[in-house]
Scaffold this motif. Structure first.
Motif, PDB file in Angstrom:
ATOM      1  N   THR A 192     -46.511 -21.911 -18.424  1.00 23.33           N
ATOM      2  CA  THR A 192     -45.439 -22.648 -19.094  1.00 23.33           C
ATOM      3  C   THR A 192     -44.786 -21.784 -20.164  1.00 23.33           C
ATOM      4  O   THR A 192     -43.558 -21.720 -20.265  1.00 23.33           O
ATOM      5  N   LEU A 193     -45.618 -21.100 -20.955  1.00 25.67           N
ATOM      6  CA  LEU A 193     -45.074 -20.239 -22.004  1.00 25.67           C
ATOM      7  C   LEU A 193     -44.296 -19.056 -21.421  1.00 25.67           C
ATOM      8  O   LEU A 193     -43.221 -18.704 -21.930  1.00 25.67           O
ATOM      9  N   LEU A 194     -44.807 -18.443 -20.367  1.00 25.87           N
ATOM     10  CA  LEU A 194     -44.098 -17.328 -19.743  1.00 25.87           C
ATOM     11  C   LEU A 194     -42.765 -17.779 -19.167  1.00 25.87           C
ATOM     12  O   LEU A 194     -41.745 -17.092 -19.300  1.00 25.87           O
ATOM     13  N   SER A 195     -42.770 -18.931 -18.548  1.00 23.02           N
ATOM     14  CA  SER A 195     -41.532 -19.470 -17.985  1.00 23.02           C
ATOM     15  C   SER A 195     -40.523 -19.762 -19.088  1.00 23.02           C
ATOM     16  O   SER A 195     -39.335 -19.453 -18.966  1.00 23.02           O
ATOM     17  N   ALA A 196     -40.981 -20.366 -20.177  1.00 25.78           N
ATOM     18  CA  ALA A 196     -40.089 -20.667 -21.299  1.00 25.78           C
ATOM     19  C   ALA A 196     -39.601 -19.382 -21.955  1.00 25.78           C
ATOM     20  O   ALA A 196     -38.430 -19.277 -22.343  1.00 25.78           O
ATOM     21  N   LEU A 197     -40.473 -18.403 -22.085  1.00 25.05           N
ATOM     22  CA  LEU A 197     -40.098 -17.134 -22.698  1.00 25.05           C
ATOM     23  C   LEU A 197     -39.005 -16.439 -21.878  1.00 25.05           C
ATOM     24  O   LEU A 197     -38.139 -15.765 -22.438  1.00 25.05           O
ATOM     25  N   GLN A 252     -35.047 -21.293 -29.994  1.00 28.32           N
ATOM     26  CA  GLN A 252     -34.704 -21.291 -28.566  1.00 28.32           C
ATOM     27  C   GLN A 252     -35.906 -21.651 -27.711  1.00 28.32           C
ATOM     28  O   GLN A 252     -35.802 -22.432 -26.766  1.00 28.32           O
ATOM     29  N   LEU A 253     -37.057 -21.083 -28.044  1.00 31.00           N
ATOM     30  CA  LEU A 253     -38.277 -21.351 -27.285  1.00 31.00           C
ATOM     31  C   LEU A 253     -38.643 -22.831 -27.365  1.00 31.00           C
ATOM     32  O   LEU A 253     -38.981 -23.449 -26.353  1.00 31.00           O
ATOM     33  N   ARG A 254     -38.562 -23.407 -28.558  1.00 32.17           N
ATOM     34  CA  ARG A 254     -38.841 -24.844 -28.714  1.00 32.17           C
ATOM     35  C   ARG A 254     -37.849 -25.686 -27.932  1.00 32.17           C
ATOM     36  O   ARG A 254     -38.218 -26.697 -27.329  1.00 32.17           O
ATOM     37  N   SER A 255     -36.585 -25.263 -27.912  1.00 35.05           N
ATOM     38  CA  SER A 255     -35.563 -26.002 -27.164  1.00 35.05           C
ATOM     39  C   SER A 255     -35.857 -25.969 -25.673  1.00 35.05           C
ATOM     40  O   SER A 255     -35.710 -26.972 -24.976  1.00 35.05           O
ATOM     41  N   VAL A 256     -36.277 -24.820 -25.187  1.00 31.13           N
ATOM     42  CA  VAL A 256     -36.600 -24.682 -23.762  1.00 31.13           C
ATOM     43  C   VAL A 256     -37.815 -25.534 -23.414  1.00 31.13           C
ATOM     44  O   VAL A 256     -37.841 -26.225 -22.395  1.00 31.13           O
ATOM     45  N   LEU A 257     -38.818 -25.496 -24.277  1.00 28.47           N
ATOM     46  CA  LEU A 257     -40.052 -26.243 -24.011  1.00 28.47           C
ATOM     47  C   LEU A 257     -39.858 -27.754 -24.154  1.00 28.47           C
ATOM     48  O   LEU A 257     -40.503 -28.524 -23.446  1.00 28.47           O
ATOM     49  N   GLY A 258     -38.987 -28.171 -25.044  1.00 29.60           N
ATOM     50  CA  GLY A 258     -38.747 -29.600 -25.250  1.00 29.60           C
ATOM     51  C   GLY A 258     -40.018 -30.344 -25.574  1.00 29.60           C
ATOM     52  O   GLY A 258     -40.785 -29.949 -26.456  1.00 29.60           O
ATOM     53  N   ASP A 259     -40.258 -31.436 -24.854  1.00 28.86           N
ATOM     54  CA  ASP A 259     -41.440 -32.258 -25.080  1.00 28.86           C
ATOM     55  C   ASP A 259     -42.743 -31.545 -24.719  1.00 28.86           C
ATOM     56  O   ASP A 259     -43.815 -31.933 -25.188  1.00 28.86           O
ATOM     57  N   GLN A 260     -42.664 -30.516 -23.895  1.00 27.50           N
ATOM     58  CA  GLN A 260     -43.864 -29.772 -23.522  1.00 27.50           C
ATOM     59  C   GLN A 260     -44.473 -29.033 -24.714  1.00 27.50           C
ATOM     60  O   GLN A 260     -45.655 -28.738 -24.718  1.00 27.50           O
ATOM     61  N   ALA A 261     -43.686 -28.761 -25.738  1.00 24.54           N
ATOM     62  CA  ALA A 261     -44.192 -28.041 -26.916  1.00 24.54           C
ATOM     63  C   ALA A 261     -45.329 -28.799 -27.558  1.00 24.54           C
ATOM     64  O   ALA A 261     -46.337 -28.213 -27.962  1.00 24.54           O
TER      65      ALA A 261
END
Length: 167
Positions: free
Chosen positions: A102-107, A152-161
């Motif tokens: 998930t982190l790699l995808s968001a990154l 940006q990373l938090r925005s990409v992750l959204g609720d997954q963060a």
């Protein structure tokens, strides 16, 4: 003298190649491109090897080359390449594999400059000054890029963060 310097270069490559490759992979998310980035960076270091005196200079120099090559490559490829959600099957290193994926995808969704700063600051565990030196930018730019990149990373992750924090 030349043989001694070449032996020193060989030892440098053996000691740091895997770390550089992992860093390059974190930047681009593609093992083949990571190998190309690493090879290009090491080739440029080899051409400057006789001018570089201390190991500290070499580490900073090779990381600067790696990050700049990545950003330049990304700019050229961005217009012709379609990114895929598929991530290579890689064993986890201390982080649960689903969290890691998930982190790699968001990154991969973060802009290249911000991604370079985030990888240096949080994966390579470098200070603001070390990151600034590696990228050839000011410490203030590192701080603002870190802030914007995390946003940006938090925005990409959204609720997954929130789910990742609890893991």
């Amino acid at each position: 003298m030349r043989e001694v310097r070449e032996q020193e270069f060989d030892e440098f490559v053996l000691a740091r190649q895997q770390r550089l490759l992992r860093t390059a992979y974190l930047l681009c998310g593609d093992w083949h491109l990571a190998e190309d980035l690493t090879q290009n960076a090491l080739a440029k270091v080899y051409t400057a090897w006789n001018r570089i005196q201390r190991v500290e200079q070499i580490d900073g120099y090779v990381h600067r080359i790696l990050f700049r090559t990545y950003v330049d490559t990304y700019r050229r490829r961005r217009k012709r390449e379609i990114l895929s959600a598929a991530v290579p099957d890689v064993a986890g290193t201390g982080i649960a594999s689903d969290v890691r994926l998930t982190l790699l995808s968001a990154l991969a969704e973060v802009t290249p400059r911000y991604r370079a700063v985030l990888v240096l600051r949080f994966w390579e565990d470098r200070s603001v000054d070390e990151t600034a030196d590696a990228l050839g930018i000011s410490a203030g730019s590192v701080k603002s890029h870190t802030h914007r990149g995390l946003h940006q990373l938090r925005s990409v992750l959204g609720d997954q963060a929130l789910d990742l924090i609890g893991s």
